[in-house]
Design a protein around this motif. Structure first.
Motif, PDB file in Angstrom:
ATOM      1  N   UNK A 191       9.521  14.233  -3.545  1.00  7.43           N
ATOM      2  CA  UNK A 191      10.455  14.172  -4.672  1.00  7.43           C
ATOM      3  C   UNK A 191      11.510  13.091  -4.489  1.00  7.43           C
ATOM      4  N   UNK A 192      11.876  12.791  -3.224  1.00 10.39           N
ATOM      5  CA  UNK A 192      12.920  11.796  -2.970  1.00 10.39           C
ATOM      6  C   UNK A 192      12.341  10.439  -2.572  1.00 10.39           C
ATOM      7  N   UNK A 193      11.071  10.198  -2.876  1.00  5.91           N
ATOM      8  CA  UNK A 193      10.435   8.930  -2.497  1.00  5.91           C
ATOM      9  C   UNK A 193      11.175   7.755  -3.112  1.00  5.91           C
ATOM     10  N   UNK A 194      11.372   6.703  -2.310  1.00  2.00           N
ATOM     11  CA  UNK A 194      12.070   5.511  -2.786  1.00  2.00           C
ATOM     12  C   UNK A 194      11.100   4.484  -3.369  1.00  2.00           C
ATOM     13  N   UNK A 195       9.830   4.585  -2.995  1.00  2.76           N
ATOM     14  CA  UNK A 195       8.825   3.697  -3.563  1.00  2.76           C
ATOM     15  C   UNK A 195       7.495   4.455  -3.614  1.00  2.76           C
ATOM     16  N   UNK A 196       6.557   3.903  -4.352  1.00  2.00           N
ATOM     17  CA  UNK A 196       5.281   4.572  -4.581  1.00  2.00           C
ATOM     18  C   UNK A 196       4.159   3.584  -4.278  1.00  2.00           C
ATOM     19  N   UNK A 197       3.447   3.835  -3.189  1.00  2.00           N
ATOM     20  CA  UNK A 197       2.461   2.875  -2.702  1.00  2.00           C
ATOM     21  C   UNK A 197       1.042   3.129  -3.200  1.00  2.00           C
ATOM     22  N   UNK A 198       0.720   4.377  -3.479  1.00  3.89           N
ATOM     23  CA  UNK A 198      -0.669   4.690  -3.815  1.00  3.89           C
ATOM     24  C   UNK A 198      -0.749   5.702  -4.949  1.00  3.89           C
ATOM     25  N   UNK A 199      -1.896   5.736  -5.609  1.00  3.40           N
ATOM     26  CA  UNK A 199      -2.095   6.625  -6.752  1.00  3.40           C
ATOM     27  C   UNK A 199      -3.571   6.985  -6.854  1.00  3.40           C
ATOM     28  N   UNK A 200      -3.871   8.000  -7.668  1.00  2.00           N
ATOM     29  CA  UNK A 200      -5.250   8.486  -7.748  1.00  2.00           C
ATOM     30  C   UNK A 200      -5.588   8.951  -9.163  1.00  2.00           C
ATOM     31  N   UNK A 201      -6.865   8.846  -9.479  1.00  2.58           N
ATOM     32  CA  UNK A 201      -7.420   9.392 -10.732  1.00  2.58           C
ATOM     33  C   UNK A 201      -8.784   9.958 -10.391  1.00  2.58           C
ATOM     34  N   UNK A 202      -9.159  11.073 -11.033  1.00  2.74           N
ATOM     35  CA  UNK A 202     -10.488  11.659 -10.813  1.00  2.74           C
ATOM     36  C   UNK A 202     -10.908  12.438 -12.050  1.00  2.74           C
ATOM     37  N   UNK A 203     -12.240  12.509 -12.277  1.00  2.00           N
ATOM     38  CA  UNK A 203     -12.792  13.320 -13.362  1.00  2.00           C
ATOM     39  C   UNK A 203     -14.150  13.861 -12.911  1.00  2.00           C
ATOM     40  N   UNK A 204     -14.544  15.042 -13.410  1.00  2.00           N
ATOM     41  CA  UNK A 204     -15.858  15.595 -13.049  1.00  2.00           C
ATOM     42  C   UNK A 204     -16.974  14.674 -13.521  1.00  2.00           C
ATOM     43  N   UNK A 205     -18.048  14.636 -12.722  1.00  2.00           N
ATOM     44  CA  UNK A 205     -19.179  13.779 -13.101  1.00  2.00           C
ATOM     45  C   UNK A 205     -20.248  14.554 -13.878  1.00  2.00           C
ATOM     46  N   UNK A 206     -19.976  15.859 -14.116  1.00  2.00           N
ATOM     47  CA  UNK A 206     -20.931  16.677 -14.864  1.00  2.00           C
ATOM     48  C   UNK A 206     -22.028  17.274 -14.005  1.00  2.00           C
ATOM     49  N   UNK A 207     -22.034  16.927 -12.705  1.00  2.00           N
ATOM     50  CA  UNK A 207     -23.072  17.431 -11.799  1.00  2.00           C
ATOM     51  C   UNK A 207     -22.466  18.109 -10.573  1.00  2.00           C
ATOM     52  N   UNK A 208     -21.251  18.570 -10.738  1.00  2.00           N
ATOM     53  CA  UNK A 208     -20.581  19.257  -9.647  1.00  2.00           C
ATOM     54  C   UNK A 208     -19.771  18.340  -8.753  1.00  2.00           C
ATOM     55  N   UNK A 209     -19.845  17.047  -8.969  1.00  2.00           N
ATOM     56  CA  UNK A 209     -19.086  16.091  -8.165  1.00  2.00           C
ATOM     57  C   UNK A 209     -17.975  15.444  -8.978  1.00  2.00           C
ATOM     58  N   UNK A 210     -17.420  14.355  -8.449  1.00  2.00           N
ATOM     59  CA  UNK A 210     -16.319  13.663  -9.128  1.00  2.00           C
ATOM     60  C   UNK A 210     -16.468  12.153  -9.013  1.00  2.00           C
ATOM     61  N   UNK A 211     -16.015  11.484 -10.058  1.00  2.00           N
ATOM     62  CA  UNK A 211     -15.764  10.053  -9.998  1.00  2.00           C
ATOM     63  C   UNK A 211     -14.264   9.887  -9.792  1.00  2.00           C
ATOM     64  N   UNK A 212     -13.880   9.028  -8.862  1.00  2.05           N
ATOM     65  CA  UNK A 212     -12.461   8.893  -8.548  1.00  2.05           C
ATOM     66  C   UNK A 212     -12.091   7.428  -8.329  1.00  2.05           C
ATOM     67  N   UNK A 213     -10.813   7.132  -8.502  1.00  2.00           N
ATOM     68  CA  UNK A 213     -10.249   5.821  -8.204  1.00  2.00           C
ATOM     69  C   UNK A 213      -8.991   6.033  -7.377  1.00  2.00           C
ATOM     70  N   UNK A 214      -8.942   5.389  -6.225  1.00  2.00           N
ATOM     71  CA  UNK A 214      -7.725   5.377  -5.406  1.00  2.00           C
ATOM     72  C   UNK A 214      -7.141   3.971  -5.496  1.00  2.00           C
ATOM     73  N   UNK A 215      -5.909   3.869  -5.937  1.00  2.00           N
ATOM     74  CA  UNK A 215      -5.256   2.563  -6.119  1.00  2.00           C
ATOM     75  C   UNK A 215      -4.108   2.410  -5.129  1.00  2.00           C
TER      76      UNK A 215
END
Length: 403
Positions: free
Chosen positions: A272-296
């Protein structure tokens, strides 16, 4: 340009040595003096003895590679701007020994008059410079700046103590340093105060001078500063780095050179007190029990180019250092807390990894790309957990709300 007058050949007198040292356009050491007077063999041995005698008699100072007359200034030396007199900058030797007789020489700084992109940065009181010095026939000193030096990043930290004779000492806060150091100049510092000092002169006995008064050694802010000093953490950026950072921050991002991922609702999750933000993530189900994800990950390399002043300083620091009341960043704030921080709603350069995670939780494929991202939300760990647990969060607080 007229050639300097030819000197008489053979063993020089004391006065001839002094005249040569003063008139030489380059630092005059034993080798230069011997060459100027055509000395060879045994004469060089005699010259060595003569120079030693002159140093003991207080006629000259310096080393065998660069002598200057006692009370004078080396031909090339480090100076500090100490005053401005009728528009003229005045400098003094940066490492003048306070125990030396008399006051330190004051030199008038002659800044080079240059135009265009190569114009050197303006000098001001407190700046340190490497300069070529010149003594006029009237005995006045002139300094010709060769290079503006970075601000000193190291300092000695300790507590001011006064002994029974009234002499001030710097008691170290680092337990590995067992001896106190004499204080040559304590400025406004008082007994018992925590201060930052720097060495003066070339010898240990020359002591230190106080450059900053921190105050109460038991105050909360003091603990962080003590840790910084104890571990030698660089915490002051050199001028060239501070000058380069705003220019780097203005570099324009191009969606043509990067994969455009701004349509993905990528989120950055930090304390909550982070001074900067180095990384981020996105994910969604792939419809087959797994996930597609992006780590930035923030693409700092876009702003910090190899070999630049920023790059050299970042390599020196290695990483940012966090304390309860402050952070010592790896890069200046305009980069670390702004354009290199993945802020909500802002376009940012990133290194992205596309992942496919199968139903067994294993990474089945991946690829890396330079990307352009726009963070949908900056959220705290606690809020992220609340979302996972299905707890509603109030809107308008920067939280990421499940749809």
């Amino acid at each position: 340009m007229p050639k300097p007058p030819k000197l008489p050949q053979g063993m020089p007198s004391r006065q001839q040595v002094l005249d040569f040292i003063q008139s030489s356009d380059i630092p005059a050491g034993k080798r230069e003096i011997a060459k100027a007077f055509g000395l060879k063999g045994q004469e060089k041995i005699k010259l060595k003895a003569l120079l030693k005698d002159m140093a003991e008699e207080g006629l000259i100072d310096g080393s065998k590679s660069a002598f200057h007359r006692m009370g004078g200034v080396p031909k090339v030396t480090t100076l500090r701007i100490v005053d401005v007199d009728d528009g003229e900058l005045i400098a003094e030797p940066d490492n003048w020994d306070p125990e030396a007789p008399g006051k330190p020489p004051r030199l008038v700084v002659r800044e080079p008059k240059m135009r265009g992109a190569k114009r050197p940065p303006a000098l001001k009181r407190g700046d340190r410079i490497l300069a070529r010095t010149e003594e006029t026939t009237s005995g006045a000193w002139i300094a010709h700046p060769m290079k503006k030096l970075p601000a000193r990043t190291e300092g000695l930290m300790g507590i001011v103590e006064i002994d029974k004779t009234g002499k001030a000492w710097l008691a170290p806060v680092d337990k590995r340093v067992r001896q106190s150091t004499p204080i040559a100049d304590r400025g406004e510092a008082e007994e018992g105060q925590l201060v930052i000092a720097e060495r003066v002169g070339r010898s240990e006995r020359a002591g230190v001078k106080v450059i900053e008064v921190v105050g109460d050694p038991l105050a909360p802010k003091s603990f962080s500063l003590i840790a910084i000093a104890k571990h030698g953490i660089p915490h002051i950026f050199p001028d060239e780095v501070l000058e380069e950072a705003p220019r780097a921050a203005k570099l324009k991002l191009s969606d043509k050179a990067r994969e455009d991922l701004r349509h993905l609702p990528i989120v950055a999750i930090d304390p909550a007190d982070a001074r900067d933000h180095d990384d981020a993530i996105w994910a969604e189900p792939d419809g087959q029990g797994g996930f597609n994800a992006v780590v930035a990950i923030a693409d700092v390399s876009f702003y910090v180019r190899p070999g630049s002043a920023l790059d050299r300083e970042a390599r020196k620091r290695g990483n940012s250092v966090y304390f309860p009341d402050r952070v010592v960043p790896m890069l200046p704030e305009v980069l670390s807390a702004d354009v290199c921080s993945l802020k909500e709603g802002e376009d940012r350069a990133a290194m992205a990894c596309h992942l496919h995670i199968n139903a067994d939780g294993k990474v089945s494929s991946f690829r890396f790309t330079r990307a352009l991202v726009r963070i949908a939300h900056n959220i705290a760990y606690e809020d992220a957990q609340a979302i996972v647990d299905g707890k509603p969060l109030p809107r308008g607080e920067g939280a990421c709300h499940p749809q």
